[in-house]
Design a protein around this motif. Sequence first.
Motif, PDB file in Angstrom:
ATOM      1  N   ASP A 145      -5.088  30.865 -24.490  1.00 19.63           N
ATOM      2  CA  ASP A 145      -4.870  31.240 -23.313  1.00 19.63           C
ATOM      3  C   ASP A 145      -4.182  32.507 -23.104  1.00 19.63           C
ATOM      4  O   ASP A 145      -3.126  32.484 -24.163  1.00 19.63           O
ATOM      5  CB  ASP A 145      -3.969  30.132 -22.699  1.00 19.63           C
ATOM      6  CG  ASP A 145      -3.481  30.283 -21.169  1.00 19.63           C
ATOM      7  OD1 ASP A 145      -2.704  31.181 -20.835  1.00 19.63           O
ATOM      8  OD2 ASP A 145      -4.112  29.825 -20.326  1.00 19.63           O
ATOM      9  N   ASP A 147      -2.396  34.024 -20.944  1.00 18.45           N
ATOM     10  CA  ASP A 147      -0.726  33.991 -20.550  1.00 18.45           C
ATOM     11  C   ASP A 147      -0.021  33.330 -21.405  1.00 18.45           C
ATOM     12  O   ASP A 147       1.342  33.554 -21.701  1.00 18.45           O
ATOM     13  CB  ASP A 147      -0.761  33.346 -19.150  1.00 18.45           C
ATOM     14  CG  ASP A 147      -1.804  34.414 -18.263  1.00 18.45           C
ATOM     15  OD1 ASP A 147      -1.611  35.661 -18.312  1.00 18.45           O
ATOM     16  OD2 ASP A 147      -2.520  33.864 -17.502  1.00 18.45           O
ATOM     17  N   SER A 148      -0.327  32.016 -21.698  1.00 17.50           N
ATOM     18  CA  SER A 148       0.574  31.238 -22.373  1.00 17.50           C
ATOM     19  C   SER A 148       0.507  31.431 -24.231  1.00 17.50           C
ATOM     20  O   SER A 148       1.554  31.072 -24.875  1.00 17.50           O
ATOM     21  CB  SER A 148       0.325  29.697 -22.224  1.00 17.50           C
ATOM     22  OG  SER A 148      -0.925  29.160 -22.811  1.00 17.50           O
ATOM     23  N   ALA A 150      -1.389  29.743 -25.772  1.00 12.98           N
ATOM     24  CA  ALA A 150      -1.562  28.369 -26.632  1.00 12.98           C
ATOM     25  C   ALA A 150      -2.964  28.232 -26.809  1.00 12.98           C
ATOM     26  O   ALA A 150      -3.924  28.964 -26.258  1.00 12.98           O
ATOM     27  CB  ALA A 150      -1.277  27.361 -25.747  1.00 12.98           C
TER      28      ALA A 150
END
Length: 248
Positions: A145, A147-148, A150
């Motif tokens: 991801d 943004d995160s 992860a």
Amino acid sequence: MKRLTLALVSALVLIAPAQADTPWKLVRSYPHDSSAFTEGLFYLDGALYESTGLEGQSEIRKVALKTGKVLQRRVIERPYFGEGIVNWKDRLVSLTWRHGQGFVWKLADFTPVSDFRYDGEGWGMTQDGHRLIMSDGTAQIRFLDPDSLAEERRITVTWNGRPVDRLNELEYVKGEIWANIWYDTKIARIDPRTGAIIDWIDVAALRKAAGATDSEAVANGIAYDAKTDRVFITGKNWSKLFEIRVSR
């Protein structure tokens, strides 16, 4: 790993495709810093962004394409060994080799923003406009991801059903993931849905043209200019960066 003895290098089994490689033509060459132990590369808005490895020598750089001049740099302090980099919006994301440590920087001036952790080693990075894409030296490619940061999923890269490891620097090119193979002159063209290798691009002639003779001076740098459909290729400690046109 990023360094091997000559004995171990010779013991590696290089990949031999059972069909002809994707043809390509040399368009032009540009200067490249031969002291740069290239680990990551991408092209954006007229400039190259490059990361270099080795402890105490690792940097993130913005480089002028035509001259090879370093326009901006950020030193990655010890004990980190710099690896793949990728842009996302106004950020630049970078990996390190064996510390499981990633960093986020402002793309404009390389000011630190944050850091993040991941399991295993960090090797190459790219992005497909939706997810960041990461290699770790195995046959696995991870999708993160953006943004995160992860991990969301993985694929296993295969050729004729057999896993292909040592996936190194990555680039996303027209719906495919292209990957340098560590200690090989072949670039794998990978289907991002299945992990199956579509074909190979052999850049042995470019390594020779760059004057690379040291065993560590392997092909390891792919950048794509989507606006003008240009592919750039270089390697660790190569004196040149090459623009090629691939026949698909």
